[in-house]
Write a protein that holds these residues in place. Structure first.
Motif, mmCIF file in Angstrom:
data_model
loop_
_atom_site.group_PDB
_atom_site.id
_atom_site.type_symbol
_atom_site.label_atom_id
_atom_site.label_comp_id
_atom_site.label_asym_id
_atom_site.label_seq_id
_atom_site.Cartn_x
_atom_site.Cartn_y
_atom_site.Cartn_z
ATOM 1 N N GLY A 178 0.672 -1.085 -0.034
ATOM 2 C CA GLY A 178 -0.101 0.002 -0.018
ATOM 3 C C GLY A 178 0.646 1.490 0.150
ATOM 4 N N GLY A 179 2.093 1.256 -0.274
ATOM 5 C CA GLY A 179 2.944 2.334 -0.224
ATOM 6 C C GLY A 179 3.052 3.022 1.148
ATOM 7 N N ALA A 180 2.927 2.303 2.304
ATOM 8 C CA ALA A 180 2.944 2.679 3.581
ATOM 9 C C ALA A 180 4.112 2.786 4.194
ATOM 10 C CB ALA A 180 1.672 2.017 4.447
ATOM 11 N N GLY A 181 5.070 2.005 3.824
ATOM 12 C CA GLY A 181 6.421 1.863 4.157
ATOM 13 C C GLY A 181 6.670 0.959 5.616
ATOM 14 N N LEU A 182 5.408 0.266 5.664
ATOM 15 C CA LEU A 182 5.403 -0.454 7.002
ATOM 16 C C LEU A 182 5.848 -2.041 6.760
ATOM 17 C CD1 LEU A 182 2.122 0.512 8.530
ATOM 18 C CD2 LEU A 182 4.415 1.293 9.040
ATOM 19 N N ILE A 183 5.558 -2.649 5.975
ATOM 20 C CA ILE A 183 6.085 -3.850 5.265
ATOM 21 C C ILE A 183 6.086 -4.101 4.160
ATOM 22 C CG2 ILE A 183 3.654 -4.923 5.554
ATOM 23 C CD1 ILE A 183 6.910 -6.697 7.009
ATOM 24 N N GLY A 184 6.948 -5.099 3.624
ATOM 25 C CA GLY A 184 7.168 -5.692 2.035
ATOM 26 C C GLY A 184 6.191 -6.466 1.759
ATOM 27 N N TRP A 212 10.100 -13.939 16.326
ATOM 28 C CA TRP A 212 10.682 -12.594 16.614
ATOM 29 C C TRP A 212 11.299 -11.951 15.236
ATOM 30 C CZ3 TRP A 212 15.114 -9.754 15.876
ATOM 31 C CH2 TRP A 212 15.383 -8.749 16.467
ATOM 32 N N ALA A 213 11.824 -12.865 14.287
ATOM 33 C CA ALA A 213 12.128 -12.578 12.911
ATOM 34 C C ALA A 213 10.874 -11.943 11.974
ATOM 35 C CB ALA A 213 12.809 -13.543 12.168
ATOM 36 N N LEU A 214 9.870 -12.898 11.941
ATOM 37 C CA LEU A 214 8.608 -12.606 11.347
ATOM 38 C C LEU A 214 7.904 -11.396 11.866
ATOM 39 C CD1 LEU A 214 7.023 -16.110 10.993
ATOM 40 C CD2 LEU A 214 8.015 -14.757 9.206
ATOM 41 N N LEU A 215 7.888 -11.171 13.121
ATOM 42 C CA LEU A 215 6.959 -9.885 13.674
ATOM 43 C C LEU A 215 7.877 -8.665 13.999
ATOM 44 C CD1 LEU A 215 4.460 -12.094 15.756
ATOM 45 C CD2 LEU A 215 4.324 -11.302 13.506
ATOM 46 N N VAL A 216 9.187 -8.789 14.237
ATOM 47 C CA VAL A 216 9.776 -7.629 14.538
ATOM 48 C C VAL A 216 10.941 -7.365 13.432
ATOM 49 C CG1 VAL A 216 11.381 -6.643 16.146
ATOM 50 C CG2 VAL A 216 9.542 -8.090 16.957
ATOM 51 N N TYR A 217 12.044 -8.328 13.432
ATOM 52 C CA TYR A 217 13.062 -8.078 12.443
ATOM 53 C C TYR A 217 12.690 -7.713 11.174
ATOM 54 C CZ TYR A 217 17.467 -7.372 9.970
ATOM 55 O OH TYR A 217 18.403 -7.231 9.266
ATOM 56 N N PHE A 218 11.964 -8.376 10.460
ATOM 57 C CA PHE A 218 11.505 -8.251 8.905
ATOM 58 C C PHE A 218 10.849 -6.895 8.990
ATOM 59 C CE2 PHE A 218 11.532 -13.092 8.390
ATOM 60 C CZ PHE A 218 12.699 -13.064 8.181
ATOM 61 N N PRO A 219 9.967 -6.468 9.631
ATOM 62 C CA PRO A 219 9.146 -5.185 9.557
ATOM 63 C C PRO A 219 10.298 -4.229 9.854
ATOM 64 C CG PRO A 219 7.776 -6.479 10.656
ATOM 65 C CD PRO A 219 9.076 -7.289 10.620
ATOM 66 N N VAL A 220 10.852 -4.202 10.845
ATOM 67 C CA VAL A 220 11.887 -3.080 10.865
ATOM 68 C C VAL A 220 12.738 -2.933 10.098
ATOM 69 C CG1 VAL A 220 13.592 -2.259 12.964
ATOM 70 C CG2 VAL A 220 11.409 -3.298 13.837
ATOM 71 N N ALA A 221 13.772 -4.005 9.710
ATOM 72 C CA ALA A 221 14.432 -3.788 8.658
ATOM 73 C C ALA A 221 13.832 -3.348 7.147
ATOM 74 C CB ALA A 221 15.094 -5.321 8.458
ATOM 75 N N HIS A 222 12.604 -3.377 7.023
ATOM 76 C CA HIS A 222 11.960 -2.792 5.903
ATOM 77 C C HIS A 222 11.819 -1.344 6.090
ATOM 78 C CE1 HIS A 222 9.208 -2.541 2.466
ATOM 79 N NE2 HIS A 222 8.424 -1.707 3.257
ATOM 80 N N TRP A 223 11.665 -0.945 7.368
ATOM 81 C CA TRP A 223 11.651 0.546 7.679
ATOM 82 C C TRP A 223 12.929 1.215 7.414
ATOM 83 C CZ3 TRP A 223 9.247 0.347 13.187
ATOM 84 C CH2 TRP A 223 8.065 -0.193 13.204
ATOM 85 N N VAL A 224 14.131 0.435 7.586
ATOM 86 C CA VAL A 224 15.457 0.962 7.622
ATOM 87 C C VAL A 224 16.102 0.733 6.642
ATOM 88 C CG1 VAL A 224 17.490 1.110 8.926
ATOM 89 C CG2 VAL A 224 15.481 1.120 10.244
ATOM 90 N N PHE A 225 16.116 -0.477 6.055
ATOM 91 C CA PHE A 225 17.063 -0.989 4.833
ATOM 92 C C PHE A 225 16.402 -0.760 3.420
ATOM 93 C CE2 PHE A 225 19.250 -3.574 8.317
ATOM 94 C CZ PHE A 225 20.070 -2.431 8.373
ATOM 95 N N ALA A 226 15.077 -0.909 3.207
ATOM 96 C CA ALA A 226 14.281 -0.666 2.007
ATOM 97 C C ALA A 226 14.164 0.375 1.690
ATOM 98 C CB ALA A 226 13.117 -1.415 2.135
ATOM 99 N N PHE A 227 15.161 0.851 0.442
ATOM 100 C CA PHE A 227 14.800 2.079 -0.163
ATOM 101 C C PHE A 227 14.061 2.304 -1.530
ATOM 102 C CE2 PHE A 227 18.799 2.151 2.286
ATOM 103 C CZ PHE A 227 18.601 3.522 2.925
ATOM 104 N N ASP A 228 13.538 3.296 -1.958
ATOM 105 C CA ASP A 228 12.690 3.462 -2.837
ATOM 106 C C ASP A 228 13.528 3.332 -4.272
ATOM 107 O OD1 ASP A 228 10.371 4.162 -1.474
ATOM 108 O OD2 ASP A 228 10.740 6.169 -1.857
ATOM 109 N N ALA A 229 13.076 2.387 -5.313
ATOM 110 C CA ALA A 229 13.777 2.389 -6.636
ATOM 111 C C ALA A 229 13.802 3.513 -7.264
ATOM 112 C CB ALA A 229 13.118 1.218 -7.327
ATOM 113 N N ALA A 230 14.835 3.745 -7.919
ATOM 114 C CA ALA A 230 15.253 5.026 -8.628
ATOM 115 C C ALA A 230 14.098 5.129 -9.764
ATOM 116 C CB ALA A 230 16.465 5.140 -9.234
ATOM 117 N N ASP A 231 13.432 3.978 -10.127
ATOM 118 C CA ASP A 231 12.576 4.163 -11.302
ATOM 119 C C ASP A 231 11.011 3.916 -10.698
ATOM 120 O OD1 ASP A 231 12.204 1.477 -10.549
ATOM 121 O OD2 ASP A 231 12.636 0.834 -12.741
ATOM 122 N N GLY A 232 10.932 4.044 -9.398
ATOM 123 C CA GLY A 232 9.734 4.080 -8.884
ATOM 124 C C GLY A 232 8.890 2.884 -8.974
#
Length: 423
Positions: A71-77, A138-158
């Motif tokens: 949904g473009g919310a930036g919360l989870i991939g 913990w990996a499913l409910l904590v690490y993966f979402p938080v890592a998405h917040w911090v490490f997932a960058f928008d693609a240059a082509d959108g």
């Protein structure tokens, strides 16, 4: 694949091998600090938690972390189309880029190590079965979402949208001050609170083997070059600056701890040296490409001091973080993330300007909000996971098992045959 991609891929392969050394390094470091009767169990916790996380990463974790934000919310991939990372096989690599599947395995190691760090809090008293289940949840409910917040960058082509901290707030966390170290440190604190204190705390016995712990710390230092240097994504200015700052901060952290320890305790210990080094490494992790080597010296030294004084909190506040994951990872991780607001050097690859370089207070505010957000989310969700496991399968071993030691009771093995030595 063009020549630039080949060169960058070669560097990322090297960084991946280096960062993999952190797995045995962490196991040896924690194992050496454990009591003799729990050394193997502690090492099994590191390897077991890593293995569970790796399997989940391949199944859904990559998509949840680095997939297009739902949904473009930036919360989870969104893991759709990425299940089993099958679609990464044979995917076209853009000019100058690194194959996506190599980035996937590099980030897999980050995820597994983060879970392993948490295990430092539970020495000698947590059920191994409960630990494995906790690792997965913990990996499913904590690490993966938080890592998405911090490490997932928008693609240059959108085509792909990333996490809200990285793209909405533009907070700086180069290699995981929040997503890795603070994240794991908060979880370690929560587990320590739910498990309760070890029998006899705070006088529970000496580390089983300081030389083993020191060797483990040395392997962690080597692996950290891959951890920070590889986060550049290729051979570029960020890689060179990050590797330089990593070594500089490690040495400064070691000396910072020893100076304070000599003043306060009248001794400079080997365990203090490796602890200060690790504190410095944790502190520089989020700032590795945004500060100068002089800034790395400051962050490393002060992070070592922060780790030293944080060590005493568990006795004063009464929580039993057995192998000091909170002191070494949580508080230096917070410090390093916030220090960017003061010490970010505009001449560094990140190009950010901290307060001491004429910048505004806005960057510090951004770093603070990112820190508080991750802390609150991780604390609450980890507490819910721990509570659920406690009321269902139970978290803690019985008194007899704890007294005898978890190596013989849970794994039918011993690290040392002490009867043979006595004979």
């Amino acid at each position: 694949m063009d020549i630039t991609s080949q060169v960058n891929t070669a560097w990322m392969l090297t960084a991946t091998v280096a960062v993999t050394l952190m797995l045995p390094g962490l196991a040896l470091y924690y194992g050496g600090l454990s009591r003799t009767k729990n050394i193997l169990n502690t090492m099994m916790i590191v390897f077991g938690g890593f293995a569970v996380t790796a399997v989940l990463w391949v199944l859904v974790g990559y998509g949840l972390t680095l997939g297009d934000s739902v949904g473009g919310a930036g919360l989870i991939g969104d893991p759709a189309g990425l299940l089993g990372i099958q679609s990464l096989l044979g995917a076209e690599t853009p000019e100058g880029a690194v194959p996506a599947i190599l980035i996937a395995v590099f980030q897999l190691i980050f995820a597994g190590l983060t879970v392993g760090i948490i295990g430092g809090a539970v020495e000698g008293r947590m059920k191994f079965s409960a630990w494995l289940v906790f690792s997965g949840l913990w990996a499913l409910l904590v690490y993966f979402p938080v890592a998405h917040w911090v490490f997932a960058f928008d693609a240059a082509d959108g085509s792909t949208q990333g996490g809200w901290i990285a793209n909405g707030m533009h907070a700086i966390d180069f290699a995981g001050g929040t997503a890795v170290h603070m994240n794991a440190g908060v979880a370690a604190l929560v587990l320590a609170l739910f498990l309760g204190r070890r029998r006899g705390f705070p006088h529970v016995g000496r580390p089983g083997s300081l030389p083993i712990a020191i060797v483990g710390g040395g392997l962690l230092l080597v692996g950290w070059y891959g951890f920070n240097g590889g986060s550049s994504g290729g051979i570029n200015d960020s890689a060179g600056v990050a590797v330089t700052n990593t070594l500089v901060a490690a040495c400064a952290g070691l000396l910072g701890w020893l100076v304070v320890e000599r003043i306060v305790r009248k001794a400079a210990t080997s365990l203090g040296a490796v602890s200060g080094m690790l504190g410095g490494l944790v502190g520089i992790t989020p700032a590795a490409n945004s500060v100068s080597p002089m800034g790395a010296l400051v962050i490393g030294a002060l992070a070592g001091v922060v780790a030293f004084f944080a060590l005493g909190l568990k006795e004063r506040l009464g929580y039993d973080d057995a192998l000091d994951a909170v002191a070494i990872h949580l508080l230096p991780g917070i410090f390093g993330t916030l220090a960017i607001g003061f010490l970010a050097d505009p001449s560094s690859p990140a190009g950010a300007r901290g307060i001491l370089f004429g910048g505004s207070w806005g960057l510090l505010g951004t770093q603070f909000v990112a820190t508080v957000s991750v802390f609150a989310y991780t604390f609450i969700v980890t507490a819910l996971i721990a509570w659920l496991l406690k009321i269902t399968m139970g978290l803690r071993v019985d008194d007899g098992t704890e007294t005898a030691g978890l190596d013989t009771s849970l794994h039918a093995e011993t690290a040392y045959h002490l009867d043979d030595v006595r004979s």
